[in-house]
Design a protein around this motif. Structure first.
Motif, mmCIF file in Angstrom:
data_model
loop_
_atom_site.group_PDB
_atom_site.id
_atom_site.type_symbol
_atom_site.label_atom_id
_atom_site.label_comp_id
_atom_site.label_asym_id
_atom_site.label_seq_id
_atom_site.Cartn_x
_atom_site.Cartn_y
_atom_site.Cartn_z
ATOM 1 N N GLN A 104 0.842 -1.186 0.000
ATOM 2 C CA GLN A 104 0.000 0.000 0.000
ATOM 3 C C GLN A 104 0.884 1.245 0.000
ATOM 4 O O GLN A 104 2.065 1.182 0.377
ATOM 5 N N VAL A 105 0.300 2.356 -0.392
ATOM 6 C CA VAL A 105 1.059 3.615 -0.381
ATOM 7 C C VAL A 105 1.644 3.883 1.003
ATOM 8 O O VAL A 105 2.762 4.374 1.142
ATOM 9 N N SER A 106 0.904 3.516 2.024
ATOM 10 C CA SER A 106 1.337 3.741 3.408
ATOM 11 C C SER A 106 2.542 2.895 3.809
ATOM 12 O O SER A 106 3.129 3.118 4.877
ATOM 13 N N ASP A 107 2.933 1.932 2.979
ATOM 14 C CA ASP A 107 4.131 1.122 3.256
ATOM 15 C C ASP A 107 5.408 1.821 2.808
ATOM 16 O O ASP A 107 6.513 1.309 3.054
ATOM 17 N N SER A 108 5.291 2.950 2.152
ATOM 18 C CA SER A 108 6.473 3.703 1.715
ATOM 19 C C SER A 108 7.296 4.102 2.935
ATOM 20 O O SER A 108 6.813 4.780 3.846
ATOM 21 N N ALA A 109 8.551 3.652 2.956
ATOM 22 C CA ALA A 109 9.409 3.853 4.127
ATOM 23 C C ALA A 109 10.789 3.282 3.802
ATOM 24 O O ALA A 109 11.025 2.787 2.694
ATOM 25 N N VAL A 110 11.675 3.351 4.766
ATOM 26 C CA VAL A 110 12.982 2.686 4.647
ATOM 27 C C VAL A 110 12.957 1.448 5.535
ATOM 28 O O VAL A 110 12.553 1.522 6.708
ATOM 29 N N TYR A 111 13.388 0.322 4.984
ATOM 30 C CA TYR A 111 13.369 -0.947 5.692
ATOM 31 C C TYR A 111 14.798 -1.404 5.975
ATOM 32 O O TYR A 111 15.647 -1.408 5.068
ATOM 33 N N PHE A 112 15.044 -1.784 7.224
ATOM 34 C CA PHE A 112 16.379 -2.213 7.658
ATOM 35 C C PHE A 112 16.335 -3.662 8.118
ATOM 36 O O PHE A 112 15.526 -4.024 8.980
ATOM 37 N N CYS A 113 17.220 -4.458 7.577
ATOM 38 C CA CYS A 113 17.454 -5.810 8.067
ATOM 39 C C CYS A 113 18.534 -5.734 9.142
ATOM 40 O O CYS A 113 19.466 -4.908 9.032
#
Lengths: 114, 113
Positions: B81-90
């Motif tokens: 979803q548009v709301s998932d736009s973010a930076v993801y860190f493993c």
């Protein structure tokens, strides 16, 4: 609300100045850590603490001091600010009680050194 | 020493597309593995975790499985979803409670409406 509180949110320093970034948590977490976040480099560990009175160095400790006199507070001191310390600083806490894992992060302090 | 490598971004997807962000790790022991998410102007939030091989972490439609044989922990979501736009860190930690965590460089995700 329970969590990790960092102050200030923004700070501009001149080269050579010193300052303290404050961090407090009210969750009774035993572990606390300081990270810096730089573009393209993820988060790098500066210092950490496993309990009151116990601290240790992380990956990038030079130019920073910490102390942990209480469970709640873990301040980060910049001794003599340099432009290379321009970054976003995050404080985080965690616990292994009840099998919980993972950090709770503060909202960060954006520091600029000119 | 221990390290985490994740795919470079940015990743740009259309809404309802399938998401995969690859993550591999190097560790001498048996670490716990994490995915964190950072929304603009905020700190990181724990998204999901796995503490031993073959564990599957899941949260908010995101999933990742701890694969010891391939030293991987790829993040997936079936419909973004548009709301998932973010930076993801493993990230990984070999400490109890997950402190002294090592982070990957982060992958920025943009989701278009």
């Amino acid at each position: 609300n329970a969590g990790v509180t960092q102050t200030p949110k923004f700070q501009v320093l001149k080269t050579g100045q010193s300052m303290t970034l404050q961090c407090a948590q009210d969750m009774n977490h035993e572990y606390m850590s300081w990270y810096r976040q730089d573009p393209g480099m993820g988060l790098r560990l500066i210092h950490y603490s496993v309990g009151a009175g116990i601290t240790d160095q992380g990956e990038v400790p030079n130019g920073y001091n910490v102390s942990r006199s209480t469970t709640e507070d873990f301040p980060l001191r910049l001794l003599s600010a340099a432009p290379s310390q321009t970054s976003v600083y995050f404080c985080a806490s965690s616990t292994q009680i009840q099998g919980r894992y993972g950090y709770t992060f503060g909202s960060g302090t954006r520091l600029t050194v000119v | 020493g221990d390290s985490v490598t994740q795919m470079e971004g940015p990743v740009t997807l259309s809404e309802e597309a399938f998401l995969t962000i690859n993550c591999t790790y190097t560790a001498t022991g048996y670490p716990s593995l994490f995915w964190y998410v950072q929304y603009p102007g905020e700190g990181l939030q724990l998204l999901l975790k796995a503490t031993k091989a073959d564990d599957k972490g899941s949260n908010k439609g995101f999933e990742a499985t701890y694969r010891k044989e391939t030293t991987s922990f790829h993040l997936e979501k079936g419909s973004v979803q548009v709301s998932d736009s973010a930076v993801y860190f493993c990230a990984l930690s070999d400490q109890p409670g997950g402190f002294k965590t090592i982070f990957g460089a982060g992958t920025r995700l943009f989701v278009k409406a």
